[in-house]
Design an enzyme around this catalytic site. Structure first.
Site, mmCIF file in Angstrom:
data_model
loop_
_atom_site.group_PDB
_atom_site.id
_atom_site.type_symbol
_atom_site.label_atom_id
_atom_site.label_comp_id
_atom_site.label_asym_id
_atom_site.label_seq_id
_atom_site.Cartn_x
_atom_site.Cartn_y
_atom_site.Cartn_z
ATOM 1 N N ASP A 199 0.861 -1.180 0.000
ATOM 2 C CA ASP A 199 0.000 0.000 0.000
ATOM 3 C C ASP A 199 0.903 1.237 0.000
ATOM 4 O OD1 ASP A 199 -2.134 1.698 0.006
ATOM 5 O OD2 ASP A 199 -3.178 0.763 1.675
ATOM 6 N N GLU A 219 -10.007 7.294 4.275
ATOM 7 C CA GLU A 219 -9.105 6.698 5.247
ATOM 8 C C GLU A 219 -8.498 7.731 6.201
ATOM 9 O OE1 GLU A 219 -6.012 6.069 1.546
ATOM 10 O OE2 GLU A 219 -5.533 5.126 3.450
HETATM 11 C C1 BGC Z 1 -5.090 3.153 0.282
HETATM 12 C C2 BGC Z 1 -5.376 2.136 -0.767
HETATM 13 C C3 BGC Z 1 -5.242 2.754 -2.132
HETATM 14 C C4 BGC Z 1 -3.900 3.405 -2.282
HETATM 15 C C5 BGC Z 1 -3.720 4.093 -3.610
HETATM 16 C C6 BGC Z 1 -3.821 3.898 0.028
HETATM 17 O O1 BGC Z 1 -3.667 4.936 0.935
HETATM 18 O O2 BGC Z 1 -5.033 2.513 1.546
HETATM 19 O O3 BGC Z 1 -6.657 1.605 -0.586
HETATM 20 O O4 BGC Z 1 -5.455 1.785 -3.118
HETATM 21 O O5 BGC Z 1 -3.724 4.364 -1.277
HETATM 22 O O6 BGC Z 1 -4.513 5.188 -3.712
HETATM 23 C C1 BGC Z 2 -3.459 9.829 -2.308
HETATM 24 C C2 BGC Z 2 -4.265 8.602 -1.973
HETATM 25 C C3 BGC Z 2 -3.548 7.841 -0.977
HETATM 26 C C4 BGC Z 2 -3.166 8.688 0.204
HETATM 27 C C5 BGC Z 2 -2.330 7.921 1.147
HETATM 28 C C6 BGC Z 2 -3.188 10.623 -1.067
HETATM 29 O O1 BGC Z 2 -2.450 11.730 -1.353
HETATM 30 O O2 BGC Z 2 -4.163 10.591 -3.214
HETATM 31 O O3 BGC Z 2 -4.483 7.811 -3.076
HETATM 32 O O4 BGC Z 2 -4.365 6.804 -0.617
HETATM 33 O O5 BGC Z 2 -2.496 9.861 -0.171
HETATM 34 O O6 BGC Z 2 -1.964 8.674 2.266
#
Ligand code: BGC
Ligand code: BGC
Length: 626
Positions: free
Chosen positions: A325, A516
């Site tokens: 990830d 998230e």
């Molecule tokens: C998320 C994933 C996601 C990845 C790419 C991560 O922060 O946990 O679910 O696929 O970013 O965007």
């Molecule tokens: C990205 C996401 C990713 C996240 C992780 C963002 O800047 O756009 O895809 O999941 O950072 O921290």
């Protein structure tokens, strides 16, 4: 025009800088020829021969690769760090658009095709011409593309509980994503989530392992069977594993409370509850699995050799590749070298770096030189990555199929999204009120007319944002369409005056979008202003109906007893008319809760409701019909 100037001209945006989801269509469209440049030196090599068996092609190609080229294949870099020809100069294996990552000022189908094809041309012009694999988070539609069809988030698909629907959605999402040149999605999330305080609860289909297994494998079959006319579309089962089962307040970094947290459940639970969706994903043909940010018993999943290598790869026979990830390996240890050595040796094949490709590559190189990472591990990882690329037909069809554009937001896909919204509605309270009968309808509430709120996180931006962020039908628009315009009055300011004793008042409450981390929430309360509207409406209308737009069950307090009808709408996506169809009886409600709805946060996580120790407000499987 050189690739470099093309990039500088037209490309790329960092999620945060486009937080407002601006859609500017006036950026110059660069011209990219669709001709892949194949180096003549290898034109007759076995790996170039589409009729040769995949494993032979893999071995042939692997035998020709330098260590640098191998490490490059294991590296995935984010779009806004690919502006200066890095795809070629670093011989990268992959690129990605994370949440909100879209072509700079040109978030259109053509803008995407130009962006991805531009990178592909760079990859094809490397010594061996190995095509790069581009991925994005199409988690409920091609949600980074402006004006795509946005389907309900998984929480709604879980309520619909219909594998055939999930499969058709999978196919539609694959087509819309492929229309922009992207064959790889970081979906489905197969978490069997047990704690609605988690900001990603809505990415889970539900609390029940077999339901998650049925729906996610159906999505996988649909996505991977789409006839795109380009390289085969592929999924990622994520996040391996434990996400949605971590304990509150457990984060090592302190930034998150439950996301990226620690799971303390035992191996029996893992095997009985968390592993089945992965086993079925593997059987259904999933070729990539993403590791979870979470930990198991204090050890980061990115370092869990036993689960990744022994269980997933050996026991389940997974021969595709594991992708880390977002910077996930960096969290294994404060010392970057140790972190990378541990993660790769544990079984990570492709590293989503995402911003520091060069640092990863240099670290890998010295780890391989010092033999801290054996060459056999590197070869294994690269074999897996190449195998997937060959299987997809990426060597033969590396470029976007630009003829696919008309699938995006096609009438068929909009109808499917509306059907999905209908089927995902769960009627929780109905005191002889639903479907709404004749008479005037008054609509109010913070989510009544808000495409952004009904789409939730992972829409146009990473965290999602309220407002008119993309094309769609708001729930209010849908009510107008289904009930008939003349019957509907929108009370935007929530001032009901003396009301209408013969009318029905529909209050649509909703959460401000989140994803998230930021979405972790210890209280999960209903918007107090909307709760006040319910109180204000009581006695002024013949009936009061509450529609809850949310990514989780919200604590209702005494609200459920104060309304005549209550519908959980989840995050229905762009086709709000599907919600109206249920309210007005144009379709019969069939949705059922895919998890227990808690009375209070003290009941969380949901394990005690699941074991029967505790009585929730409504149990999983509950949902009224008419
Ligand atoms: C998320 C994933 C996601 C990845 C790419 C991560 O922060 O946990 O679910 O696929 O970013 O965007
Ligand atoms: C990205 C996401 C990713 C996240 C992780 C963002 O800047 O756009 O895809 O999941 O950072 O921290």
């Amino acid at each position: 025009m050189t690739i470099r100037s093309l990039c500088t001209l037209s490309l790329f945006v960092f999620a945060f800088s486009c937080a407002k989801a601006e859609v500017k269509k006036n950026a110059p469209a660069p011209v990219v020829s669709a001709e892949p440049a194949v180096s003549p030196e290898f034109a007759s090599a076995k790996f170039r021969d589409p009729s040769a068996p995949v494993e032979e092609r893999v071995e042939d190609l692997l035998s020709r690769m330098t260590v640098d080229e191998k490490i490059g294949q294991m590296t995935q870099v984010v779009i806004y760090k690919l502006l200066n020809g890095e795809m070629k100069t670093l011989s990268l294996g992959s690129g990605l658009s994370g949440g909100g990552g879209s072509p700079w000022r040109n978030n259109t189908i053509t803008g995407w095709c130009d962006m991805v094809d531009g990178l592909q041309k760079e990859a094809l012009s490397t010594r061996l011409g190995i095509p790069m694999l581009y991925g994005t988070d199409s988690v409920h539609g091609h949600n980074n593309l402006a004006n795509a069809t946005i389907f309900p988030h998984n929480i709604g698909i879980g309520a619909a509980g219909d594998p055939d629907l999930a499969e058709r959605i999978g196919r539609a999402v694959a087509l819309e994503t492929a229309a922009t040149g992207v064959p790889w999605t970081f979906a489905p999330c197969v978490a069997v989530a047990r704690d609605p305080r988690w900001g990603r609860f809505y990415e889970s289909y539900g609390q029940d392992s077999s339901l998650v297994t049925r729906l996610s494998s159906a999505f996988i079959r649909g996505f991977q069977s789409a006839d795109t006319g380009a390289a085969k579309s592929i999924v990622t089962a994520k996040h391996f594993l434990g996400d949605g089962n971590t304990v509150w307040g457990s984060s090592r970094t302190g930034n998150y409370f439950i996301d990226q947290g620690n799971m303390i459940k035992d191996e029996k639970f893992i095997r009985e509850t968390l592993l089945p969706p992965y086993a079925e994903a593997v059987k259904s043909g999933a070729r990539t699995v993403m590791t979870s940010f979470s930990s198991w018993k204090g050890v980061k999943m990115h370092a869990q050799k036993y689960l990744m290598t022994e269980v997933l790869k050996r026991e389940l026979g997974f021969t595709g590749f594991i992708v880390s990830d977002w910077g996930g390996m960096d969290q294994i240890d404060p010392d970057y070298y140790t972190a990378i050595v541990t993660g790769i040796n544990a079984g990570i094949d492709m590293n989503m770096v995402p911003e520091q490709g060069e640092r990863f590559i240099a670290t890998m190189k010295s780890a391989v030189e010092k033999k801290d990472i054996p060459m056999s591990r590197v070869d294994d990882a690269v074999r897996r990555i190449l195998r997937v690329k060959f299987e997809m037909g990426l060597f033969e069809r590396p470029m976007a199929n630009r003829k696919l554009a008309s699938v995006v937001r096609s009438p068929e896909h909009l109808a499917l999204a509306r059907e999905a919204a209908q089927k995902s509605q769960v009627v929780l309270v109905n005191n002889a009120t639903l479907p709404i009968q004749a008479g005037k309808v008054y609509v109010a509430g913070s989510a009544a007319d808000d495409i952004g709120k009904q789409c939730g996180g992972w829409t146009m931006t990473w965290q999602g944002v309220a407002g008119k962020i993309t094309a769609g039908t708001s729930i209010l628009d849908g009510i107008r369409e289904v009930a008939g315009k003349g019957r509907v009055k929108y009370v935007a300011n929530g001032k009901f005056g003396s009301g209408d004793p013969k009318g029905t008042c529909v209050i649509v409450t909703g959460e401000t979008p989140y994803a998230e981390g930021i979405g972790d929430n210890p209280k999960i309360e209903i918007n107090p202003a909307d709760a006040a509207l319910v109180t204000a409406a009581r006695g002024k209308f013949s009936k009061v109906v509450l529609v809850v737009v949310s990514g989780r069950p919200l604590i209702l307090g005494d609200l459920a007893g104060k309304v005549d009808g209550l519908v959980a709408a989840w995050l229905p996506g762009t086709e709000g008319a599907g919600v109206a169809d249920i309210l007005f009886g144009k379709a019969a409600p069939t949705g059922k809760l895919s998890f227990a709805w808690p009375v209070s946060v003290e009941q969380l996580p949901l394990d005690r409701a699941i074991s029967g120790e505790q009585k929730p407000l409504w149990p999983a499987g509950f949902g009224l019909s008419y």
